[in-house]
Design an enzyme around this catalytic site. Sequence first.
Site, PDB file in Angstrom:
ATOM      1  N   VAL A 220       0.867  -1.177   0.000  1.00 35.63           N
ATOM      2  CA  VAL A 220       0.000   0.000   0.000  1.00 35.63           C
ATOM      3  C   VAL A 220       0.901   1.223   0.000  1.00 35.63           C
ATOM      4  O   VAL A 220       1.752   1.373   0.882  1.00 35.63           O
ATOM      5  CB  VAL A 220      -0.940   0.024   1.215  1.00 35.63           C
ATOM      6  CG1 VAL A 220      -1.892   1.202   1.134  1.00 35.63           C
ATOM      7  CG2 VAL A 220      -1.726  -1.276   1.313  1.00 35.63           C
ATOM      8  N   CYS A 221       0.747   2.085  -0.988  1.00 35.18           N
ATOM      9  CA  CYS A 221       1.613   3.253  -1.096  1.00 35.18           C
ATOM     10  C   CYS A 221       0.776   4.483  -1.382  1.00 35.18           C
ATOM     11  O   CYS A 221      -0.417   4.397  -1.673  1.00 35.18           O
ATOM     12  CB  CYS A 221       2.658   3.048  -2.196  1.00 35.18           C
ATOM     13  SG  CYS A 221       1.958   2.893  -3.860  1.00 35.18           S
ATOM     14  N   ASN A 222       1.407   5.648  -1.290  1.00 36.82           N
ATOM     15  CA  ASN A 222       0.735   6.889  -1.637  1.00 36.82           C
ATOM     16  C   ASN A 222       0.364   6.903  -3.118  1.00 36.82           C
ATOM     17  O   ASN A 222       1.060   6.317  -3.950  1.00 36.82           O
ATOM     18  CB  ASN A 222       1.624   8.098  -1.317  1.00 36.82           C
ATOM     19  CG  ASN A 222       1.804   8.292   0.175  1.00 36.82           C
ATOM     20  OD1 ASN A 222       0.931   7.942   0.959  1.00 36.82           O
ATOM     21  ND2 ASN A 222       2.946   8.823   0.575  1.00 36.82           N
TER      22      ASN A 222
END
Length: 250
Positions: free
Chosen positions: A96-98
Site C-alpha cells: 500500500v503506497c501513496n
Amino acid sequence: MDGNSERRPLLSSSNQSSGQIIPDIIPVPPIRPEDLPQNIGTNNLLACLVCGSMIDITVKKDQHVVKCDNCNEATPIRPAPSGRRFVRCPCNCLLVCNETAFRISCPRPQCRRIIIVKSDLPTNNNNNRSGDLDSNYEQSSVSIFCAHCHSSFLFSRDEWLARCPHCRKLSSVNPKLSRMRGFIFLIISLILLVIALGTIFGTMARTRLGYGGFIVLDIFLAIIFIYFIYRTIFYFRLKISKSTQSNAFT
C-alpha cells in the site's frame, strides 16, 4: 497460476556482486478498481488473487484487504483508502503506497525489489509517456548501499545526502563534497571562535559590572560557535554509502 513460476528464486544469482544483493528494479502497474472482486455485497466467497483458493469474507466485507489461509497472501476486496493505492510485488507481497508514489521498496527481506509504479498515462502521437517517465527516472537514479544497514535503495544522482528508507539514517554518497562542507564549517567555526574570544575578553570588565546585554551577547556567540563545531564534526564523521556504479557521483 503457473506452479513453476512460484518455485523460481526471488533474486537471481546474476544480481549478486561481491556478496551483496542488488535488488531488481522493475516496473509494476498499480491494482486498478476493475481488477478487484465484484459484487462483494452479495458474495460471501471470493477467489484469492494469488493462489485461487476461496476465501470466506462473510464477516470481512467492510475490510479493504483479506488474508488467504492457504498462501498467507493478502487480497484487496475494496479500492484503497483515499490517497492510497495497492501494488502487487512479483513476490506476491501486497503493498500500500501513496497515490503519488513513483518508487517503493518491497519490505520482505528475501525480496527487497525496487518497484517503479507505472501510472496509467495516456499516449500521444504513438509515444508512451509512461515509458519515457520510467526511462528518465532510471537515468537520473542509481542504486546505492546504505553505509549503516547495508540495504540497497534508489537514489537521485542530483543529491548527495541520502536517508536510507530502511534504517532512516543519513549518509553521504559524495565523500569529496562531504569533506569540502566539513572544511567550510571548520573555517567558519575558527572565525567565530576568534570573534567570540575577542568579544568575551573585550567585554569582561563590563560583564563583571553586571551589564546583562554583554552577557547575552557572549552566550549567543558561544551557541553559534557550538552549532558550527557540531556541523563540522557531523560532516567529517558522515558515513559514505557506496553506489553500484563507481562513477555515478563523480
